[in-house]
Write a protein that holds these residues in place. Sequence first.
Motif, short mmCIF file in Angstrom:
data_model
loop_
_atom_site.label_atom_id
_atom_site.label_comp_id
_atom_site.label_asym_id
_atom_site.label_seq_id
_atom_site.Cartn_x
_atom_site.Cartn_y
_atom_site.Cartn_z
N ALA A 63 10.14 73.92 25.38
CA ALA A 63 10.70 74.86 26.36
C ALA A 63 11.16 76.10 25.61
O ALA A 63 12.13 76.05 24.86
CB ALA A 63 11.87 74.21 27.08
N THR A 65 12.62 78.84 26.54
CA THR A 65 13.92 79.42 26.94
C THR A 65 14.73 78.37 27.68
O THR A 65 14.21 77.33 28.10
CB THR A 65 13.73 80.63 27.88
N ALA A 68 13.20 77.79 31.06
CA ALA A 68 12.06 76.88 31.04
C ALA A 68 12.54 75.43 30.87
O ALA A 68 11.99 74.52 31.49
CB ALA A 68 11.10 77.25 29.92
N GLU A 71 13.66 74.04 34.17
CA GLU A 71 12.54 73.61 35.00
C GLU A 71 12.06 72.22 34.59
O GLU A 71 11.78 71.37 35.45
CB GLU A 71 11.39 74.61 34.90
N GLN A 72 11.98 71.97 33.29
CA GLN A 72 11.53 70.66 32.81
C GLN A 72 12.55 69.58 33.16
O GLN A 72 12.17 68.47 33.53
CB GLN A 72 11.28 70.70 31.31
#
Length: 81
Positions: A63, A65, A68, A71-72
């Motif tokens: 990831a 950032t 990101a 989101e994961q």
Amino acid sequence: MTVQAQPGPGRLVELLHGLGVAHVTAADDLLALGLSSLKILQFSMAIEGEFGISVELSTLLAAPTLGALEEQLTAARPDGT
């Protein structure tokens, strides 16, 4: 039943601040922050404690950032939220 907090960039920033990582924003690249392996491990443990999601080192490194990563983490939740 304990309700876990929702992962979000702001909460991830707070977790890093709690680990002594100052001047971090949701747009920052995790690798560019220069976190030590101990800090990365502590961050992973803090995420698991806060959100109830086990995070592999490869997930943290994949990831780019905190946004990101959020989101994961959201995708990894059993209820998808």
